[in-house]
Design an enzyme around this catalytic site. Sequence first.
Site: not given
Ligand SMILES: Cc1ncc(C[n+]2csc(CCOP(=O)(O)OP(=O)(O)O)c2C)c(N)n1
Lengths: 583, 156
Positions: A48, A115-116, A165, A487
């Site tokens: 979803e 349920f749900q 529903k 990042m």
């Molecule tokens: C759902 C979610 N979980 C955690 C984060 C924290 N976060 C921000 S950037 C990042 C790293 C992203 O890694 P990747 O997708 O490999 O991209 P890269 O930075 O390596 O280009 C994380 C864990 C987030 N923004 N969103």
Amino acid sequence: MTGKERLLRALEKRGVRHIFGYTGGAIMPVFDSMDKLGIFKFVMSRHEQGATFMAQGVSRASLSTDDPQIGVCMATSGPGAMNLTTGIADAHMDSVPMIAVTGQVATGVIATDAFQESDVVGVMMPICKQTYMPLEADEIEKTVHEAFYVATTGRPGPVLLDIPKDVLNQQVSKDYKFSLENLRPNLPGFFYHPTPARAPVKKAIELINRSERPVIFCGHGVIGSNAGKLLQALAEKAKIPVAFTLHGLSAMQADHPLSLGMMGMHGTVEANRAISEADLLISFGMRFDDRVTGKLNEYAQNADVIHVEIDPSEIDKNVATTVAINADVYRTLHVLVGDPMLTAKPRRRWHARIDEFRQVMADDLRKEIKGGLGDEGKLLMKTIVSQLSDMTQGQDIVVPDVGQHQMMAARFYNYQTPNSWFASGGAGTMGASLPMAIGVKLVRPDERVWSISGDGGFQMNMQELGTIMEHKIDVKIVIFNNGYLGMVRQWQTLFFDGRYAGTPMLSPDYGQIASAYGIPYRKIETLDQIAPAIQEAIDLEGAIILEFICDPSEVILPMIPAGGGFDDMIIKRPMPQKKGGKK
Amino acid sequence: MKRRAILAYLLDHPGVLQKVSMLIRKKMYNVDTLTVCKSRKPGISRMTITLREDDEARVSQVIHQLEKFTEVISAKELDTDHSYWREAAIIKLEIDSTQLEALHSEYKFEILDHKNHDTHIIQIAGSTRKIDAFVAQLGEEHIIEISRTGVAALEK
Ligand SMILES: Cc1ncc(C[n+]2csc(CCOP(=O)(O)OP(=O)(O)O)c2C)c(N)n1
Ligand SMILES: [Mg+2]
């Protein structure tokens, strides 16, 4: 006619053509009617959350077309509805209009932990612009129209309808009548001031005429009100440089001589230095979030602030304004551009100063992009994005995920097409890109759409490859695989003494994944493979996955550390080891 | 910190009170009292919120955020000097009759019930300060139970 049919007819009336979602016990009557009616293209996401981002893609990408549509997602009660939360919260943060419809357990069992059953309205209230739970079939149609009105009027946002529903299945009453023309939603508290008041506009023009070192801020509101051309006209007329928020990108051509590029944490040196030295900030449709301002008490200390914003609660929230214009961005720009009092001032010294700022990192970046390889001899994301930009003449649509690659895509793609950049910004939701790109492609079928993800974010929603396979959606899927949550790794490099806790990551064999979904795949490891792979993707009709093996040592600079001021901007590698960076 | 009162008119819809209380939690406002009652107009409620806040900008944020709800028709701050703030309290107390008499001549409360020779239920109304002073003078040890309404406010 039943409640569910009224619901679908109202959606049809509102110009909805795609419905994204996933069925289940409480919503299946609607799916059944949808099938019988045959007026919507139903796109089943594989989760979803995917449906919410597809719906966002529709809203974001179509607003600049002749046929703006509002994205609609649908889910069943309980777990189905709960899986919508992330994408709805994301839409709320980024002011994206969207309608979410969830089935609820029947009124007879509500509040019995049936349920749900979950309290969907209770959960969604703080992340929606408005929530509704119609309790009579007769209410449904009117509620849908009110929901669209609220979602799209003023500052846009997501609106939820949670419908039990039995109400969906209920017949409307015998004397039921509805006329959209006569609908007057009872919203006495819903104020919306699209027209700018005369007095602040006059004051703003005085400030602009008087200023020596002004900067225009282009925010999401410029995109949302299709006002890019007018903003450019204002900038050109008064010779004022323009800095962009993450969401303001692509409102104007990225290489326009007055463009300073992106501002804020990973903004350009020229944008951030110009803001520091400015005597006037003229901001349109943005909210001075912390990624834009850094430390507030050091922010643009010598500048007056003109803030044009449709949401009055954003004015004076983070930055005190000199002149507040609570109005629609498009209308305000229209008035400003047309006002004969607005003078053209060459501001030569200011532009010369900005040219100095432009030089600060220019050489380093040019060298890095040309070299193309990082410390470990693997590819640099900025080089790949630059080549992609060149090979597509900056004309294509880019849908990044969240991370380093997102900032690279923001900085190094030369956006030429208005409204061609769709990112999860305020929430920064990893996994947004792939499903969002699907929604974008459906409403911009004649344009090329690139979904660019990191190895982390791609794995968060890669189940949507199933949707791409099933509906043959032509999205060019780029994975920048650096083996890390890059990042976060960058923060660890800069502020955690290079301890890489919880960031290294193994990826599956994306070639096998691609072939399992019947999608062509290329792995790119060397510089000379970049151009042919991109060319192949361009020439190919249909989806393709390009996996680029990227260097984990690459960082996106400049960077203003979280909570730091513009003077703390890091522009050089190797980076100083600083303590106390916090997310 | 400065005490403030905010007056809001809102639609009498389910969930509005929840929204307001969620806003208070989310934005971490120091709310002292929140009272809701019917207004003169059917379907519209009147809400008074009192809170402690020195920062003017934060107060106007509360008002803007309240006004953002489609159910809130208007909201504004009530000036302390130009409005009446009153609350009422019902107190069950244990005290001997002579002491009660002494307090009564000073505070003019209404005696609702004498449960027995030293247990009484009284009703007192007035400014928050007056009720605070009464409670202080009475002494916590004499109070069996107290119910305060929270502040109702009206402009002069
Ligand atoms: C759902 C979610 N979980 C955690 C984060 C924290 N976060 C921000 S950037 C990042 C790293 C992203 O890694 P990747 O997708 O490999 O991209 P890269 O930075 O390596 O280009 C994380 C864990 C987030 N923004 N969103
Ligand atoms: Mg990565």
